[in-house]
Design a protein around this motif. Structure first.
Motif, PDB file in Angstrom:
ATOM      1  N   PRO A 156       0.833  -1.206   0.000  1.00 14.98           N
ATOM      2  CA  PRO A 156       0.000   0.000   0.000  1.00 14.98           C
ATOM      3  C   PRO A 156       0.868   1.257   0.000  1.00 14.98           C
ATOM      4  CG  PRO A 156       0.122  -0.939   2.193  1.00 14.98           C
ATOM      5  CD  PRO A 156       0.817  -1.905   1.293  1.00 14.98           C
ATOM      6  N   GLN A 157       0.340   2.341  -0.541  1.00 16.36           N
ATOM      7  CA  GLN A 157       1.060   3.613  -0.519  1.00 16.36           C
ATOM      8  C   GLN A 157       0.670   4.370   0.749  1.00 16.36           C
ATOM      9  OE1 GLN A 157       3.364   4.198  -2.479  1.00 16.36           O
ATOM     10  NE2 GLN A 157       2.982   2.726  -4.127  1.00 16.36           N
ATOM     11  N   GLY A 179       4.692   0.983  -0.389  1.00 21.10           N
ATOM     12  CA  GLY A 179       5.308   0.853  -1.700  1.00 21.10           C
ATOM     13  C   GLY A 179       6.490   1.787  -1.871  1.00 21.10           C
ATOM     14  N   ARG A 180       6.616   2.765  -0.999  1.00 22.29           N
ATOM     15  CA  ARG A 180       7.749   3.685  -1.104  1.00 22.29           C
ATOM     16  C   ARG A 180       8.926   3.230  -0.273  1.00 22.29           C
ATOM     17  NH1 ARG A 180       4.425   9.324  -0.821  1.00 22.29           N
ATOM     18  NH2 ARG A 180       3.237   8.886  -2.709  1.00 22.29           N
ATOM     19  N   ASN A 270      12.310   2.165  -1.110  1.00 21.70           N
ATOM     20  CA  ASN A 270      11.972   1.027  -1.979  1.00 21.70           C
ATOM     21  C   ASN A 270      13.088   0.708  -2.963  1.00 21.70           C
ATOM     22  OD1 ASN A 270      11.620   3.270  -3.577  1.00 21.70           O
ATOM     23  ND2 ASN A 270       9.477   2.891  -4.051  1.00 21.70           N
ATOM     24  N   SER A 271      13.712   1.769  -3.522  1.00 20.36           N
ATOM     25  CA  SER A 271      14.752   1.504  -4.526  1.00 20.36           C
ATOM     26  C   SER A 271      15.937   0.783  -3.893  1.00 20.36           C
ATOM     27  CB  SER A 271      15.196   2.816  -5.174  1.00 20.36           C
ATOM     28  OG  SER A 271      15.536   3.756  -4.196  1.00 20.36           O
ATOM     29  N   LEU A 272      16.291   1.191  -2.676  1.00 18.35           N
ATOM     30  CA  LEU A 272      17.414   0.553  -1.982  1.00 18.35           C
ATOM     31  C   LEU A 272      17.095  -0.916  -1.717  1.00 18.35           C
ATOM     32  CD1 LEU A 272      20.060   0.552  -0.323  1.00 18.35           C
ATOM     33  CD2 LEU A 272      18.728   1.273   1.630  1.00 18.35           C
ATOM     34  N   ILE A 273      15.887  -1.170  -1.198  1.00 16.21           N
ATOM     35  CA  ILE A 273      15.520  -2.547  -0.849  1.00 16.21           C
ATOM     36  C   ILE A 273      15.457  -3.401  -2.105  1.00 16.21           C
ATOM     37  CG2 ILE A 273      13.729  -3.993   0.151  1.00 16.21           C
ATOM     38  CD1 ILE A 273      12.973  -1.618   1.913  1.00 16.21           C
ATOM     39  N   ALA A 274      14.774  -2.898  -3.135  1.00 18.68           N
ATOM     40  CA  ALA A 274      14.608  -3.701  -4.349  1.00 18.68           C
ATOM     41  C   ALA A 274      15.960  -3.996  -4.981  1.00 18.68           C
ATOM     42  CB  ALA A 274      13.704  -2.974  -5.340  1.00 18.68           C
TER      43      ALA A 274
ATOM     44  N   CYS B 189       4.753   8.033  -6.456  1.00 18.42           N
ATOM     45  CA  CYS B 189       5.019   9.448  -6.215  1.00 18.42           C
ATOM     46  C   CYS B 189       3.680  10.163  -6.106  1.00 18.42           C
ATOM     47  CB  CYS B 189       5.872  10.124  -7.284  1.00 18.42           C
ATOM     48  SG  CYS B 189       6.359   9.142  -8.661  1.00 18.42           S
ATOM     49  N   ASP B 190       3.674  11.231  -5.321  1.00 19.33           N
ATOM     50  CA  ASP B 190       2.451  12.020  -5.171  1.00 19.33           C
ATOM     51  C   ASP B 190       2.294  12.980  -6.327  1.00 19.33           C
ATOM     52  OD1 ASP B 190       1.848  11.098  -2.465  1.00 19.33           O
ATOM     53  OD2 ASP B 190       3.687  12.142  -1.932  1.00 19.33           O
ATOM     54  N   VAL B 191       3.425  13.436  -6.851  1.00 17.69           N
ATOM     55  CA  VAL B 191       3.405  14.526  -7.815  1.00 17.69           C
ATOM     56  C   VAL B 191       4.247  14.142  -9.024  1.00 17.69           C
ATOM     57  CG1 VAL B 191       3.820  16.995  -8.087  1.00 17.69           C
ATOM     58  CG2 VAL B 191       3.550  16.038  -5.813  1.00 17.69           C
ATOM     59  N   TYR B 192       3.817  14.564 -10.204  1.00 18.00           N
ATOM     60  CA  TYR B 192       4.677  14.458 -11.369  1.00 18.00           C
ATOM     61  C   TYR B 192       4.924  15.864 -11.871  1.00 18.00           C
ATOM     62  CZ  TYR B 192       6.611  12.978 -15.843  1.00 18.00           C
ATOM     63  OH  TYR B 192       7.441  12.791 -16.922  1.00 18.00           O
ATOM     64  N   THR B 193       6.172  16.186 -12.104  1.00 21.71           N
ATOM     65  CA  THR B 193       6.452  17.535 -12.576  1.00 21.71           C
ATOM     66  C   THR B 193       7.291  17.494 -13.841  1.00 21.71           C
ATOM     67  OG1 THR B 193       7.435  19.672 -12.032  1.00 21.71           O
ATOM     68  CG2 THR B 193       8.477  17.757 -11.056  1.00 21.71           C
TER      69      THR B 193
END
Ligand SMILES: N[C@@H](CCC(=O)N[C@@H](CS)C(=O)NCC(=O)O)C(=O)O
Lengths: 404, 338
Positions: A156-157, A179-180, A270-274, B189-193
């Motif tokens: 979940p986010q 998810g982050r 997430n990037s570090l873990i993945a 991500c919450d935002v895309y810029t």
């Protein structure tokens, strides 16, 4: 009639350089060396003249300029006003983090799988074989992408944790798996906590001492001193006592949902873990094969001899087989560590800012100093790799067969 | 300058090898094809259609140049580039020109040594967020996770904006627009810029574009335009004046529909000079007299390109705004053809 053959004349003829086996190899090596030097000189000169023609020069001055971009994961202080050099250092540390954690995990998984592949249990043996074949035969980049995609899609986010009837909730109120990334409680060191930490370190040293003492007793006098429970006791009891004696100086800071993200606690991105996980399980498949080869290289007679002395299978593995197998395992293990470290440069695929992402990515791109950045990048990776080799070689020398 | 086949293989040394090769136009003519750098895929600006044909607003510029130089708008080899690879591709000579929503900045012009030949879209950086987050201003984004394309002006502007407003954020760097979409849609991500035009194009490709809002703040100037290498002014002139021809054609009322008729001669001397029935502008550029006519016929004048690819009647739905002709209160202003 007597014909006299001349005594072999020591005078040197040029043709000997080609025809005489004593000199021939030197001749060719010398020619190759000259050719190599000439090639490098030519390429270098060409590079410089082309750069000059394009109005460019080689200069590392940009390293002192403000980088202008932000990096999400930084182990040292960094912001967008810091220099490009500092951004590169942030990248190096991120690379080292993945490399160290990845190598550790890969070794643990690899050794376990390698040993289990030789298990007597048919099912376990086959499962391990399937694991090794699947992970060895699919490129690591694909594993990185798959794991990241699964990570993001399944967990979940942070926004799912929000509201009265939130879809997701924290584990025990203190762990959040999103998810982050993962959020954990963080220990906060109050006054007096140094003593608790010191006590803890002392107990660790104590455990090591106990183990080496027990080993010595076993080898010298054949006396078996139990180590498991005393170690466990040493690990927990003193530090818990110290903790309460000092009046509970260490408290926990819990992650909390604030605004868009969780705040506080420890955040494992997430990037570090993945990335770490993908590199670890991929490399572990290779290490497992090395371990299996190493174990199989120890002659069966050793196992049988140990068994006839009455050793239990666990002891046979730990005391007889593995120490001998290590000699075969370590050299290829070094290569696997180097591979893992270099493969970590695929980090940008999941947006992890390693050395390739900072110096070889954003810095290179924003400054346009491609040659400078690539040279520096090579230098960094070379240094990291050579250091790993050096450390592992020291270890290899320590375990290799000592001829007395 | 030394030329060597060997060098071609050496990436580093090779990087600079083609850099200063002048006479790009001769190369293009000899090759019979224009190598044009575009995005990896941004619907409306540059993306392959269902038949694999590249299509879009930036693609239109490439085709116009190919038509002007080679007389054939399909004589283009499209080279997809990311924000990161585009400048290396241009500097190394892999592409002859770049038309990839690229912002004209001082350092790209002076330090990276590229020549921006003009501006085909006046843009600015914006933010897109899911409606459900209830955000109405970029200043409310404190602590948000933001997806950005690396190697862009976007990431530098973003750092400046958050610093200036003293709010924090968590950047998630990604390489292409296509990679950003799933991350944003799944909530990583919450935002895309990115550039506001890019946001509109990205949003149009979503299943439910209505679930996402573009915030009112435009935090930067992003003049987007085609560019070539420094040092080859003849080639720079060709690309510059092809773009100007498209813009001037709209101002002068020359469209792909009436061009055949106008090319027979009119009583407006500027149209005649543009279309080559009067004067020798084509010859001065080293092109045929009908170079501009071919360029305009490739995809229409600037206004036609805008309307068919990104205009209000397309899913992307951009209004002309700053990109209207100066006569309509916009910034488009082609120097005279004389
Ligand atoms: N204008 C900015 C950003 C350009 C940019 O990266 N634009 C994005 C979105 S507007 C794009 O074209 N993406 C397509 C791709 O990923 O290939 C710059 O020049 O640095």
């Amino acid at each position: 009639m007597s014909t006299m053959t001349d005594p072999p004349s020591e005078s040197f003829r040029l043709s000997q350089l080609i025809n005489d086996t004593r000199y021939r190899s030197y001749t060719f090596q010398f020619i190759a060396l000259i050719a190599l030097v000439a090639l490098i000189a030519f390429l270098g000169a060409n590079l410089i003249s082309n750069l000059a023609a394009a109005g460019l020069n080689i200069s590392y001055e940009f390293l002192g300029e403000p980088a202008g971009y932000d990096i999400n994961q930084r182990l040292i202080e960094y912001n967008s006003q810091s220099s490009h050099w500092r951004a590169a250092v942030v990248g190096v540390l991120n690379t080292l983090l993945v490399a160290v954690v990845g190598c550790f995990l890969a070794t643990v998984i690899g050794v376990a799988v390698g040993v289990l592949r030789l298990s007597n249990n048919w099912l376990i043996r086959k499962i391990m074989a399937v694991y090794v074949e699947i992970f060895r035969n699919v490129p690591v980049l694909i594993w990185i992408l798959i794991i990241m995609a699964v990570f993001i899609a399944i967990l979940p986010q942070p926004r799912d944790f929000r509201g009265e009837d939130a879809e997701a909730s924290m584990l025990l109120g203190s762990f959040a798996f999103t998810g982050r990334g993962f959020y954990f409680p963080k220990p906060v060191m109050g006054p007096g906590s140094g003593i608790v930490v010191a006590v803890f370190l002392a107990s660790i040293a104590g455990i090591f001492y106990l183990r080496s003492y027990a080993k010595k007793a076993l080898f010298d006098r054949g006396q078996m001193i139990p180590t498991l429970w005393p170690s466990v006791g040493l690990f927990f009891v003193p530090v818990i006592l110290a903790f309460f004696v000092m009046g509970q100086p260490i408290t926990l800071e819990y992650p909390e949902l604030k605004g868009f993200n969780f705040k506080g606690g420890i955040f494992a991105r997430n990037s570090l873990i993945a990335l770490t996980f993908a590199l670890a399980i991929y490399t572990a498949a290779f290490i497992a094969e090395n371990v299996r080869a190493g174990i199989l290289a120890v002659s069966k007679g050793q196992t049988e001899a140990a068994a006839s002395l009455g050793l239990r299978p666990g002891r046979i593995m730990n005391l007889v087989v593995l120490p001998q197998a290590l000699r075969v395992i370590i050299p290829p293990l070094i290569s696997q560590y180097l591979n893992l470290t270099k493969n970590s440069s695929l980090a940008i695929a999941v947006g992890y800012m390693d050395l390739t992402g900072t110096l070889g990515g954003i810095t290179l791109n924003q400054t346009g100093r491609a040659i400078e950045c690539v040279l520096l990048l090579m230098l960094f990776y070379l240094t990291i790799s050579l250091s790993i080799s050096a450390i592992m070689n020291v270890y290899n020398n320590a375990v290799k067969l000592k001829e007395r | 300058m030394k030329k060597t086949v060997l060098l071609g293989a050496m990436t580093i040394a090779g990087l600079a090898a083609g850099a200063a090769s002048a006479a790009t136009m001769d190369d293009v003519k000899a090759r019979g094809k224009l190598n044009c750098g575009v995005t990896t895929g941004l619907v409306g600006f540059a993306a392959p259609d269902a038949n694999g044909e590249w299509d879009g607003f930036d693609v239109g510029v490439c085709r116009a140049v190919a038509a002007a130089v080679l007389g054939d708008p399909s004589a283009v080899e499209f080279v997809p580039t990311t924000g990161k690879t585009r400048f290396t591709a241009l500097a190394s000579g892999e592409i002859d020109m770049l038309a990839r929503n690229t912002t004209w900045t001082f350092s790209r012009d002076v330090d990276l040594k590229f020549e921006f030949v003009g501006i085909n879209y006046y843009d600015g950086q914006g933010f897109m967020v899911p409606k459900e987050l209830g955000v109405s201003s970029a200043k409310e984004l404190d602590g948000a996770t933001v997806c950005i394309q690396t190697g862009t002006t976007t990431e530098l502007n973003l750092a400046d904006f958050f610093r200036a407003n003293n709010i924090s954020y968590e950047p998630v760097p990604i390489e292409t627009n296509a990679e950003a979409q799933p991350l944003y849609l799944e909530g990583a991500c919450d935002v895309y810029t990115t550039d506001a035009s890019g946001l509109a194009a990205t949003r149009a490709a979503f299943e439910n574009p209505g679930d996402h809002v573009v915030l009112p703040e435009i935090i930067s100037k992003e003049p987007l335009g085609p560019l070539v290498r420094h040092g080859d002014n003849e080639w720079g002139d060709v690309v510059r004046w092809t773009l100007n021809a498209l813009i001037a054609a709209e101002e002068l009322g020359v469209t792909s529909a009436n061009i055949a008729e106008l090319a027979a001669g009119t009583n407006n001397p500027e149209i005649n000079r543009l279309l080559g029935t009067e004067g020798n502008l084509g010859e001065m550029l080293g092109l045929n007299a009908d170079w501009a006519k071919m360029a305009i016929m490739a995809g229409g004048n600037y206004g036609e390109l805008f309307e068919t690819n990104i205009g209000e009647n397309t899913p992307i739905g951009l209004s002309r705004g700053l990109n209207a002709q100066w006569t309509d209160g916009g910034l488009l202003y082609s120097p005279p053809f004389r």
